[in-house]
Design an enzyme around this catalytic site. Structure first.
Site, mmCIF file in Angstrom:
data_model
loop_
_atom_site.group_PDB
_atom_site.id
_atom_site.type_symbol
_atom_site.label_atom_id
_atom_site.label_comp_id
_atom_site.label_asym_id
_atom_site.label_seq_id
_atom_site.Cartn_x
_atom_site.Cartn_y
_atom_site.Cartn_z
ATOM 1 N N ARG A 79 1.148 -0.950 0.026
ATOM 2 C CA ARG A 79 -0.240 0.449 -0.069
ATOM 3 C C ARG A 79 0.942 0.636 0.036
ATOM 4 O O ARG A 79 1.856 0.871 0.447
ATOM 5 C CB ARG A 79 -1.317 -0.338 0.992
ATOM 6 C CG ARG A 79 -1.855 1.545 1.467
ATOM 7 C CD ARG A 79 -3.246 1.596 2.420
ATOM 8 N NE ARG A 79 -3.351 3.043 2.494
ATOM 9 C CZ ARG A 79 -3.658 3.318 3.890
ATOM 10 N NH1 ARG A 79 -2.217 2.817 4.623
ATOM 11 N NH2 ARG A 79 -4.458 4.420 3.830
ATOM 12 N N HIS A 123 -2.925 11.098 0.230
ATOM 13 C CA HIS A 123 -2.138 10.767 2.071
ATOM 14 C C HIS A 123 -2.055 11.898 2.492
ATOM 15 O O HIS A 123 -0.635 11.988 2.530
ATOM 16 C CB HIS A 123 -1.287 9.601 1.803
ATOM 17 C CG HIS A 123 -1.226 9.414 3.317
ATOM 18 N ND1 HIS A 123 -1.290 8.044 3.310
ATOM 19 C CD2 HIS A 123 -0.983 9.621 4.358
ATOM 20 C CE1 HIS A 123 -0.993 7.811 4.756
ATOM 21 N NE2 HIS A 123 -1.130 8.388 5.465
ATOM 22 N N GLU A 168 -7.519 8.358 5.798
ATOM 23 C CA GLU A 168 -8.207 9.384 7.140
ATOM 24 C C GLU A 168 -8.423 10.759 7.007
ATOM 25 O O GLU A 168 -7.562 11.718 7.269
ATOM 26 C CB GLU A 168 -6.491 9.813 7.908
ATOM 27 C CG GLU A 168 -6.360 7.978 8.606
ATOM 28 C CD GLU A 168 -5.369 8.368 9.008
ATOM 29 O OE1 GLU A 168 -4.689 9.339 9.700
ATOM 30 O OE2 GLU A 168 -4.789 7.040 9.804
ATOM 31 N N ASN A 294 -7.035 2.380 9.589
ATOM 32 C CA ASN A 294 -6.160 2.482 10.557
ATOM 33 C C ASN A 294 -6.486 1.978 11.816
ATOM 34 O O ASN A 294 -7.613 3.020 12.204
ATOM 35 C CB ASN A 294 -5.771 3.261 9.891
ATOM 36 C CG ASN A 294 -5.107 3.942 8.477
ATOM 37 O OD1 ASN A 294 -5.144 2.066 7.361
ATOM 38 N ND2 ASN A 294 -4.605 4.974 7.886
ATOM 39 N N TYR A 296 -4.240 2.177 15.496
ATOM 40 C CA TYR A 296 -3.205 2.896 16.015
ATOM 41 C C TYR A 296 -3.942 2.032 17.592
ATOM 42 O O TYR A 296 -2.808 1.282 18.697
ATOM 43 C CB TYR A 296 -2.818 3.528 16.593
ATOM 44 C CG TYR A 296 -2.189 3.502 14.978
ATOM 45 C CD1 TYR A 296 -0.766 3.001 14.910
ATOM 46 C CD2 TYR A 296 -2.993 4.128 13.790
ATOM 47 C CE1 TYR A 296 0.250 3.309 13.274
ATOM 48 C CE2 TYR A 296 -2.543 4.290 12.411
ATOM 49 C CZ TYR A 296 -1.159 4.208 11.972
ATOM 50 O OH TYR A 296 -0.117 4.068 11.054
ATOM 51 N N GLU A 350 -3.785 0.405 7.956
ATOM 52 C CA GLU A 350 -2.361 0.597 9.104
ATOM 53 C C GLU A 350 -2.442 -0.346 10.465
ATOM 54 O O GLU A 350 -3.719 0.199 10.690
ATOM 55 C CB GLU A 350 -2.044 2.345 8.946
ATOM 56 C CG GLU A 350 -1.896 2.814 7.728
ATOM 57 C CD GLU A 350 -1.790 4.344 7.849
ATOM 58 O OE1 GLU A 350 -1.172 4.691 9.092
ATOM 59 O OE2 GLU A 350 -1.927 4.797 7.007
HETATM 60 C C1 GBH Z 1 -1.688 7.088 10.877
HETATM 61 O O1 GBH Z 1 -2.038 8.173 10.577
HETATM 62 C C2 GBH Z 1 -0.862 7.681 9.334
HETATM 63 O O2 GBH Z 1 -1.656 7.943 8.295
HETATM 64 C C3 GBH Z 1 0.466 8.205 9.110
HETATM 65 O O3 GBH Z 1 0.880 8.674 7.774
HETATM 66 C C4 GBH Z 1 1.104 7.841 10.003
HETATM 67 O O4 GBH Z 1 2.386 7.494 9.938
HETATM 68 C C5 GBH Z 1 0.989 6.854 11.053
HETATM 69 O O5 GBH Z 1 -0.232 6.711 11.458
HETATM 70 C C6 GBH Z 1 1.084 6.669 12.691
HETATM 71 O O6 GBH Z 1 0.810 7.946 13.063
HETATM 72 O O7 GBH Z 1 -3.380 11.624 19.398
HETATM 73 O O8 GBH Z 1 -2.602 10.520 20.944
HETATM 74 O O9 GBH Z 1 -5.316 10.615 20.946
HETATM 75 C C7 GBH Z 1 -2.608 8.642 12.618
HETATM 76 C C8 GBH Z 1 -3.292 9.099 13.061
HETATM 77 C C9 GBH Z 1 -3.139 8.377 15.151
HETATM 78 C C10 GBH Z 1 -4.481 10.549 15.020
HETATM 79 C C11 GBH Z 1 -3.796 8.056 16.885
HETATM 80 C C12 GBH Z 1 -5.060 9.656 15.957
HETATM 81 C C13 GBH Z 1 -4.812 8.818 18.171
HETATM 82 C C14 GBH Z 1 -3.634 8.710 19.180
HETATM 83 N N1 GBH Z 1 -3.886 8.865 13.869
HETATM 84 N N2 GBH Z 1 -4.452 8.906 17.133
HETATM 85 S S1 GBH Z 1 -3.888 10.601 20.308
#
Ligand code: GBH
Length: 443
Positions: A79, A123, A168, A294, A296, A350
């Site tokens: 991707r 992106h 996103e 995505n 995290y 992601e």
């Molecule tokens: C992604 O964004 C992107 O698509 C990518 O380009 C980037 O490198 C990758 O993730 C890593 O960051 O702000 O502590 O409450 C993710 C963006 C991550 C935004 C989690 C909201 C919540 C955690 N998101 N975030 S916090």
């Protein structure tokens, strides 16, 4: 219990992910125009290490080496994203054939190696030439995006497996236009709401146009989602979690799958709600071939408005300070399927983590924390699948360490280490784990 690799069907899609601005470099070459991130990096204090994307991982000049790196992992999908200002320097007017030459070489290189190509059109690196005309807040940008999407498909669409409109939209709208810590650095809730509507509308109109042109690839969108949980069982905390879920998730998924915005967020926005023209909502609700998610971390909400600081509460966190919570991925996927029973196939587009243990010692990076993160989240995907969620793929963020937006090069998400002084790539232990996992799955 089956071993983890046995819980995935033979046609499951396994990938690694990157984005153009974060890896390519060559910011001013072969006719590329300026993007809003090129401009934003010049703003004092915007980027933690005062860096920019001029060189990044120099991927633009190391394409063949990086394709070999991807192939060596044994993934069946890559991707990546297409930099709009390479393809159309100002975002309007002339296209630059050299821009798509690069992506054509990339896609052909993937095909030769038997790897699926999943391209993202946006992106975040909008041409500055469009920002100068109002950017995503201006309705005309919607139509410029549709033109750009059609141009890309006409040239390389026959060799793409997946084509994603936006990565996103929440991040573009809220971090870019409400909080202002991402490009273009605007701080207005009203503008952010309008931007989110224009992103969704451009997605829907692009899907219509691409299909009318005879699309051959799967078409979809990628959302950043988390599972929102109340800090306590108090009704006020439960309400806060519900509103956060509406703002971050349902504001996007309700229009996409049901054709309307959620009432609670509309009520909260009041006069800041976006201008919606007749026909917009029907356009946004085009059927999609897939949904990209995505994931995290989870979000824990309380009535005081403060997100819970996971690190301070002694919960396990990554180097971004984000709580490591694999169960949240299962919860989120099951929730999506419950809310939208006709959900199209879902790809985790992601998932991954920044970790501190990334020094190269004797040619090795022993990133056991990242390996554990990936393994536990892949298990979370398997759990969701067992509960009936139509899972189709999983992609690691990221192939290699890269420009982590406002964090610059200080945060490393790669399963391949990058030494920015030499551009040497060193697969980390997590890359070796992933390769072995995929080899086991293939047998
Ligand atoms: C992604 O964004 C992107 O698509 C990518 O380009 C980037 O490198 C990758 O993730 C890593 O960051 O702000 O502590 O409450 C993710 C963006 C991550 C935004 C989690 C909201 C919540 C955690 N998101 N975030 S916090």
């Amino acid at each position: 219990m089956n071993p983890l690799h046995r819980q995935f069907p033979p046609d499951f899609v396994w990938g690694v992910a990157t984005s153009s601005f974060q890896i390519e470099g060559a910011a001013h070459e072969d006719g590329k125009g300026e993007s809003i991130w090129d401009r934003f990096c010049q703003q004092p204090g915007a980027i933690a290490d005062a860096s920019n994307g001029d060189v990044a991982c120099d991927h633009y000049h190391r394409l063949d080496e990086d394709l070999d790196l991807i192939a060596a992992l044994g993934v069946n999908c890559y991707r990546f994203s297409i930099a709009w200002p390479r393809v159309q320097p100002l975002g309007h007017g002339d296209f630059n054939p050299k821009g798509l030459d690069f992506y054509e070489r990339l896609v052909d290189g993937l095909k030769r190696r038997g790897i699926q190509a999943f391209a993202t059109l946006n992106h975040w690196d909008l041409p500055q030439g469009l920002q100068d005309r109002g950017g995503w807040n201006d309705r005309d940008t919607v139509h410029r995006f549709v033109d750009y999407a059609r141009h890309v498909q006409a040239r390389i669409g026959d060799r793409l497996d997946g084509l994603t409109t936006h990565n996103e939209p929440w991040v573009v709208a809220v971090l870019g236009h409400e909080q202002g810590n991402f490009a273009p650095g605007i701080k207005s809730r009203r503008i952010a709401a309008q931007v989110s509507h224009h992103l969704l509308l451009s997605h829907g109109l692009a899907l219509q146009a691409l299909r009318a042109d005879g699309a051959r690839s799967l078409l979809g969108i990628v959302l950043n989602l988390s599972s929102c949980m109340p800090a306590t069982a108090m009704p006020a905390d439960i309400a806060a979690a519900r509103l956060a879920d509406s703002r971050g998730r349902r504001w996007y998924t309700d229009p996409l799958f049901k054709g309307h915005y959620p009432d609670d967020v509309l009520a909260e926005l009041g006069a800041d709600a976006p201008v919606v023209q007749p026909g917009d909502m029907a356009a946004i609700a085009q059927p999609m071939d897939y949904l990209g998610v995505n994931y995290y971390t989870r979000s824990v909400l309380s009535a005081s408005g403060e997100d819970w600081k996971a690190g301070e509460r002694g919960l396990p966190v990554s180097d971004m300070g984000w709580e490591i919570y694999p169960q949240g991925l299962t919860d989120l996927l099951v929730l999506l399927h419950r809310d939208y029973p006709d959900l199209p196939p879902v790809y985790v587009t992601e998932n991954g983590g920044a970790f501190k243990d990334d020094a190269v010692a004797n040619g090795r990076v022993q990133d056991d924390d990242r390996t554990a993160y990936l393994r536990d989240h892949i298990a979370a995907v398997a759990n969701a699948m067992q509960q009936g969620v139509p899972m189709a793929g999983y992609m690691v963020w990221s192939l290699m360490d890269n420009f982590e937006w406002a964090s610059g090069y200080l945060k490393r998400f790669g399963i391949v280490h990058v030494d920015y002084a030499t551009q040497a790539r060193t697969p980390k232990a997590s890359a070796e784990w992933y390769r072995q996992f995929l080899q086991d799955w293939r047998r």
